[in-house]
Design an enzyme around this catalytic site. Structure first.
Site, PDB file in Angstrom:
ATOM      1  N   ASP A   1       0.796  -1.247   0.000  1.00 54.54           N
ATOM      2  CA  ASP A   1       0.000   0.000   0.000  1.00 54.54           C
ATOM      3  C   ASP A   1       0.825   1.291   0.000  1.00 54.54           C
ATOM      4  O   ASP A   1       0.467   2.248   0.709  1.00 54.54           O
ATOM      5  CB  ASP A   1      -0.960   0.007   1.201  1.00 54.54           C
TER       6      ASP A   1
ATOM      7  N   LYS B   1      -6.988  -4.996  -3.261  1.00 57.80           N
ATOM      8  CA  LYS B   1      -7.805  -5.532  -2.162  1.00 57.80           C
ATOM      9  C   LYS B   1      -8.763  -4.462  -1.676  1.00 57.80           C
ATOM     10  O   LYS B   1      -8.572  -3.270  -1.955  1.00 57.80           O
ATOM     11  CB  LYS B   1      -6.900  -5.977  -1.006  1.00 57.80           C
TER      12      LYS B   1
ATOM     13  N   CYS C   1      -2.472  -2.473   7.431  1.00 56.76           N
ATOM     14  CA  CYS C   1      -2.254  -3.401   6.319  1.00 56.76           C
ATOM     15  C   CYS C   1      -0.933  -4.160   6.408  1.00 56.76           C
ATOM     16  O   CYS C   1      -0.879  -5.332   6.026  1.00 56.76           O
ATOM     17  CB  CYS C   1      -2.419  -2.656   5.003  1.00 56.76           C
TER      18      CYS C   1
END
Ligand code: VGL
Ligand code: ZN
Length: 196
Positions: free
Chosen positions: A10, A96, A135
């Protein structure tokens, strides 16, 4: 020698300074990740880039009763990888959180990441990126649950620090779950050393 992969979590504009859900100094993880990526690619080892990839009405957004301001909305600049992050040809992007009704912090949740790693014979993963508490932590914990050896690149993760100490708590949780800590420097040395 276990077969290794690099998981870059991310590193998107919205999680970097100036973004919608910025990690203070989030972009500081990029140079180390770029150097690690380059070492993996030169060694012929796979690199995966996860991205948060939400629909505009995602359940994690405040307007839908969730926790977060809108961030990483599919197709926006905020959802794009940071322009300084190197994505070499042949790297794999894992999206995701792309379904309205499901939160997905982990790169394994609702994706084919586990299957892809298995197919490649990967037994060991190195994890870095954003955000340490969400994450990165959940991706690390899921990787351990998949039976992978996991090392977190401590110089290549950064946290939101909504409460002071959240990042170090996340690091402790990852260690308790079975992850080890290393640095980009150390992993680059190991990966370069495995090349024939
Ligand atoms: C993340 C908060 C909301 C993350 C994603 O990438 O850690 N954090 N969505
Ligand atoms: Zn999100």
């Amino acid at each position: 020698m276990p077969r290794a992969a690099l998981l870059v979590v991310d590193v998107q504009n919205d999680f970097c300074p100036g973004g919608a859900l910025p990690v203070p100094g989030g972009d500081s993880v990029i140079p180390g990740l770029n150097m690690a990526t380059s070492a993996f690619v030169r060694a012929g080892l796979p690199v995966f880039f996860t991205r948060d990839w939400h629909p505009p009405n995602h359940c994690s957004f405040k307007a839908q009763g969730g926790t977060w301001p809108p961030h990483c909305v599919q197709g926006t600049t905020g959802a794009a990888f940071h322009p300084s992050l190197d994505l070499p040809p042949g790297s794999t992007v894992i999206s995701k959180g792309d379904r309205k009704d499901a939160e997905a912090y982990s790169g394994f949740q609702g994706t084919d990441l586990a299957a892809r790693l298995r197919r490649l014979g990967v037994t060991s993963v190195y994890v870095g990126g954003l955000t340490a508490e969400y994450c990165v932590r959940t991706t690390t914990e899921d990787a351990l649950r998949e039976g992978l050896r996991v090392a977190v690149l401590s110089d290549c993760i950064k946290g939101l620090e909504i409460h002071p100490g959240d990042t170090s708590a996340a690091i402790e949780e990852m260690k308790r779950a079975g992850a080890s800590l290393t640095t980009s420097r150390a992993v680059i040395k190991v990966i370069v050393g495995t090349q024939q």
